[in-house]
Design a protein around this motif. Structure first.
Motif, PDB file in Angstrom:
ATOM      1  N   PRO A  41       6.427  -0.651 -15.193  1.00 11.98           N
ATOM      2  CA  PRO A  41       6.373   0.747 -14.751  1.00 11.98           C
ATOM      3  C   PRO A  41       6.324   0.857 -13.231  1.00 11.98           C
ATOM      4  O   PRO A  41       5.994  -0.115 -12.544  1.00 11.98           O
ATOM      5  CB  PRO A  41       5.070   1.268 -15.372  1.00 11.98           C
ATOM      6  CG  PRO A  41       4.246   0.064 -15.632  1.00 11.98           C
ATOM      7  CD  PRO A  41       5.200  -1.052 -15.901  1.00 11.98           C
ATOM      8  N   CYS A  44       3.376  -0.650 -10.026  1.00 19.26           N
ATOM      9  CA  CYS A  44       2.450  -1.642 -10.586  1.00 19.26           C
ATOM     10  C   CYS A  44       2.485  -2.957  -9.820  1.00 19.26           C
ATOM     11  O   CYS A  44       1.875  -3.933 -10.244  1.00 19.26           O
ATOM     12  CB  CYS A  44       2.716  -1.856 -12.072  1.00 19.26           C
ATOM     13  SG  CYS A  44       4.185  -2.829 -12.400  1.00 19.26           S
ATOM     14  N   LYS A  46       5.523  -4.577  -8.300  1.00 18.47           N
ATOM     15  CA  LYS A  46       6.751  -5.387  -8.291  1.00 18.47           C
ATOM     16  C   LYS A  46       7.276  -5.603  -6.859  1.00 18.47           C
ATOM     17  O   LYS A  46       7.628  -6.717  -6.490  1.00 18.47           O
ATOM     18  CB  LYS A  46       7.844  -4.719  -9.148  1.00 18.47           C
ATOM     19  CG  LYS A  46       7.410  -4.496 -10.593  1.00 18.47           C
ATOM     20  CD  LYS A  46       8.520  -3.923 -11.441  1.00 18.47           C
ATOM     21  CE  LYS A  46       8.947  -2.514 -11.072  1.00 18.47           C
ATOM     22  NZ  LYS A  46       7.875  -1.497 -11.234  1.00 18.47           N
ATOM     23  N   THR A  47       7.292  -4.531  -6.085  1.00 20.95           N
ATOM     24  CA  THR A  47       7.811  -4.646  -4.717  1.00 20.95           C
ATOM     25  C   THR A  47       6.895  -5.527  -3.876  1.00 20.95           C
ATOM     26  O   THR A  47       7.349  -6.389  -3.123  1.00 20.95           O
ATOM     27  CB  THR A  47       7.947  -3.242  -4.090  1.00 20.95           C
ATOM     28  OG1 THR A  47       8.803  -2.480  -4.928  1.00 20.95           O
ATOM     29  CG2 THR A  47       8.517  -3.309  -2.693  1.00 20.95           C
ATOM     30  N   TYR A 104      16.833  -7.558  -2.807  1.00 19.85           N
ATOM     31  CA  TYR A 104      16.035  -6.885  -3.846  1.00 19.85           C
ATOM     32  C   TYR A 104      16.606  -5.502  -4.107  1.00 19.85           C
ATOM     33  O   TYR A 104      16.567  -4.623  -3.236  1.00 19.85           O
ATOM     34  CB  TYR A 104      14.583  -6.784  -3.360  1.00 19.85           C
ATOM     35  CG  TYR A 104      13.640  -6.065  -4.311  1.00 19.85           C
ATOM     36  CD1 TYR A 104      13.594  -6.381  -5.667  1.00 19.85           C
ATOM     37  CD2 TYR A 104      12.763  -5.092  -3.841  1.00 19.85           C
ATOM     38  CE1 TYR A 104      12.714  -5.736  -6.524  1.00 19.85           C
ATOM     39  CE2 TYR A 104      11.877  -4.440  -4.686  1.00 19.85           C
ATOM     40  CZ  TYR A 104      11.856  -4.767  -6.028  1.00 19.85           C
ATOM     41  OH  TYR A 104      10.987  -4.127  -6.860  1.00 19.85           O
ATOM     42  N   ILE A 185      -8.004  -4.880  -6.398  1.00 20.26           N
ATOM     43  CA  ILE A 185      -6.820  -4.528  -5.597  1.00 20.26           C
ATOM     44  C   ILE A 185      -7.039  -3.192  -4.883  1.00 20.26           C
ATOM     45  O   ILE A 185      -6.815  -3.070  -3.680  1.00 20.26           O
ATOM     46  CB  ILE A 185      -5.559  -4.466  -6.494  1.00 20.26           C
ATOM     47  CG1 ILE A 185      -5.195  -5.870  -6.994  1.00 20.26           C
ATOM     48  CG2 ILE A 185      -4.377  -3.835  -5.752  1.00 20.26           C
ATOM     49  CD1 ILE A 185      -4.165  -5.889  -8.122  1.00 20.26           C
ATOM     50  N   GLU A 189      -7.176  -2.716  -0.908  1.00 22.66           N
ATOM     51  CA  GLU A 189      -6.122  -1.947  -0.240  1.00 22.66           C
ATOM     52  C   GLU A 189      -6.650  -0.728   0.507  1.00 22.66           C
ATOM     53  O   GLU A 189      -6.006  -0.239   1.427  1.00 22.66           O
ATOM     54  CB  GLU A 189      -5.075  -1.484  -1.266  1.00 22.66           C
ATOM     55  CG  GLU A 189      -4.214  -2.595  -1.819  1.00 22.66           C
ATOM     56  CD  GLU A 189      -3.097  -2.991  -0.855  1.00 22.66           C
ATOM     57  OE1 GLU A 189      -3.341  -3.916  -0.043  1.00 22.66           O
ATOM     58  OE2 GLU A 189      -2.016  -2.410  -0.912  1.00 22.66           O
ATOM     59  N   ARG A 222      -0.286   2.330  -7.446  1.00 19.61           N
ATOM     60  CA  ARG A 222       0.061   2.948  -6.149  1.00 19.61           C
ATOM     61  C   ARG A 222      -0.702   4.254  -5.958  1.00 19.61           C
ATOM     62  O   ARG A 222      -1.227   4.540  -4.882  1.00 19.61           O
ATOM     63  CB  ARG A 222       1.559   3.218  -6.079  1.00 19.61           C
ATOM     64  CG  ARG A 222       1.979   3.871  -4.767  1.00 19.61           C
ATOM     65  CD  ARG A 222       3.424   4.332  -4.780  1.00 19.61           C
ATOM     66  NE  ARG A 222       4.346   3.245  -4.970  1.00 19.61           N
ATOM     67  CZ  ARG A 222       5.244   3.169  -5.944  1.00 19.61           C
ATOM     68  NH1 ARG A 222       5.353   4.150  -6.818  1.00 19.61           N
ATOM     69  NH2 ARG A 222       6.031   2.143  -6.040  1.00 19.61           N
TER      70      ARG A 222
HETATM   71  P1  ADP Z   1       6.459  -1.105  -7.759  1.00 20.23           P
HETATM   72  O1  ADP Z   1       6.121  -1.788  -9.035  1.00 20.23           O
HETATM   73  O2  ADP Z   1       6.863   0.339  -7.962  1.00 20.23           O
HETATM   74  O3  ADP Z   1       7.396  -1.860  -6.883  1.00 20.23           O
HETATM   75  P2  ADP Z   1       4.534  -1.588  -5.623  1.00 20.23           P
HETATM   76  O4  ADP Z   1       4.762  -3.053  -5.486  1.00 20.23           O
HETATM   77  O5  ADP Z   1       5.033  -0.733  -4.514  1.00 20.23           O
HETATM   78  O6  ADP Z   1       5.064  -1.022  -7.008  1.00 20.23           O
HETATM   79  O7  ADP Z   1       2.967  -1.390  -5.840  1.00 20.23           O
HETATM   80  C1  ADP Z   1       2.302  -0.237  -5.455  1.00 20.23           C
HETATM   81  C2  ADP Z   1       1.030  -0.590  -4.739  1.00 20.23           C
HETATM   82  O8  ADP Z   1       0.089  -1.146  -5.651  1.00 20.23           O
HETATM   83  C3  ADP Z   1       1.207  -1.644  -3.662  1.00 20.23           C
HETATM   84  O9  ADP Z   1       1.528  -1.063  -2.426  1.00 20.23           O
HETATM   85  C4  ADP Z   1      -0.143  -2.315  -3.615  1.00 20.23           C
HETATM   86  O10 ADP Z   1      -1.005  -1.564  -2.800  1.00 20.23           O
HETATM   87  C5  ADP Z   1      -0.666  -2.169  -5.025  1.00 20.23           C
HETATM   88  N1  ADP Z   1      -0.580  -3.355  -5.900  1.00 20.23           N
HETATM   89  C6  ADP Z   1      -0.200  -3.339  -7.199  1.00 20.23           C
HETATM   90  N2  ADP Z   1      -0.323  -4.555  -7.748  1.00 20.23           N
HETATM   91  C7  ADP Z   1      -0.798  -5.370  -6.784  1.00 20.23           C
HETATM   92  C8  ADP Z   1      -1.173  -6.772  -6.752  1.00 20.23           C
HETATM   93  N3  ADP Z   1      -1.064  -7.554  -7.844  1.00 20.23           N
HETATM   94  N4  ADP Z   1      -1.635  -7.261  -5.588  1.00 20.23           N
HETATM   95  C9  ADP Z   1      -1.752  -6.475  -4.505  1.00 20.23           C
HETATM   96  N5  ADP Z   1      -1.430  -5.160  -4.478  1.00 20.23           N
HETATM   97  C10 ADP Z   1      -0.972  -4.602  -5.601  1.00 20.23           C
END
Ligand code: ADP
Length: 267
Positions: A41, A44, A46-47, A104, A185, A189, A222
């Motif tokens: 989703p 969560c 991924k980015t 990506y 997390i 953050e 997020r």
């Molecule tokens: P997406 O899955 O949409 O790419 P993101 O990678 O942008 O989501 O995640 C959103 C935010 O959640 C990140 O900016 C970070 O702050 C946080 N986050 C989620 N999972 C993790 C994780 N495993 N470790 C660190 N930060 C996380």
């Protein structure tokens, strides 16, 4: 490394909290240059994960946010007119393939299928990218890899990846982290205490249980990071949760009231 890619190097370690063995598995996938699909989703992690992996592997990362207006030329490149005539400009995919970056493609299903197929020759053993307009065949650099993200929840029959696309990728499942991990997390953050972060996670868990029962999507990590950041700035928790967690995900007054009530049980 080629100068064109220097801007795409990640110099500082991104904070990423591993949830399982995804780091090791991705490293193994990269070592054989397997194209990867990150499923899960929105919001969560991924980015953040792919940024962390690019940093860890010391490879530049070129990110493309996909949308339905995107054309193959937006990925591959086009001729531009300037004072001296026409000149070719590589698109992000060509740049990554030519000089060796991780490319990506975020939310790849948003792109039309006729756009997505341009990645096909790069994601099988040919590892080439034909630039048809230019009359060039780019052989991918050995460091090049394609990574796509994909949210299975959103898919309709009209908007899905072709099987012929899916079957070119290895896939890793992502989901919202377990309670304690997500608390860690959110606290890391945003700077809020573990107590507040834990309450935010509990609110999100309530909403996630309503997915499919009036909510299309639950509250993401997020969103919790936004709410936590507001609270850390001094915004009252109730107001922060309403603005960052509840209002964005529903327009339905009953659902909004139910979620507001969930917030008040924790704050
Ligand atoms: P997406 O899955 O949409 O790419 P993101 O990678 O942008 O989501 O995640 C959103 C935010 O959640 C990140 O900016 C970070 O702050 C946080 N986050 C989620 N999972 C993790 C994780 N495993 N470790 C660190 N930060 C996380």
């Amino acid at each position: 490394m080629n100068d064109e890619l220097r801007d795409y190097l990640i110099h500082e370690e991104p904070y990423y909290r591993p949830v399982g063995d995804e780091v090791e598995l991705y490293e193994a996938a990269y070592s054989v240059r397997m194209p990867m699909m990150l499923k899960g989703p929105t919001g969560c992690g991924k980015t953040r994960f792919v940024e962390y992996m690019a940093w860890r592997l010391g490879k530049p990362l070129i990110t493309v946010a996909c949308n339905e207006d995107m054309t193959a030329s937006d990925l591959v490149g086009r001729f531009l007119l300037d004072a001296e005539g026409t000149r070719w400009q590589d698109g992000p995919l060509a740049l990554a393939a030519r000089f060796g970056a991780i490319c990506y493609l975020d939310e790849v299903v948003e792109a039309r299928q006729d756009t997505t197929v341009v990645i096909h020759p790069l994601t099988d053993n040919r590892r080439v990218l034909p630039l048809e307009r230019k009359g060039e065949l780019v052989h991918a650099h050995e460091d090049f890899q394609v990574v796509i993200s994909y949210n299975p929840g959103y898919q309709s029959l009209m908007k899905d990846l072709k099987q012929s696309t899916k079957q070119r990728f290895g896939a890793l499942d992502f989901n919202y982290p377990a309670h304690d991990l997500e608390t860690e997390i959110v606290s890391h953050e945003t700077g809020v205490s573990a107590d507040i972060a834990g309450k935010l996670v509990s609110v999100a868990e309530r909403a996630r249980n309503l997915k499919g029962h009036g909510l299309d999507e639950g509250i993401s990590t997020r969103m919790l990071v936004y709410a936590g950041s507001l609270i850390h700035k001094g915004v009252a928790p109730l107001a922060a949760c309403r603005m960052a967690l509840v209002r964005p995900i529903t327009d339905d007054p009953d659902m909004r009231d139910a979620l507001d009530a969930a917030v008040t049980t924790f704050f």
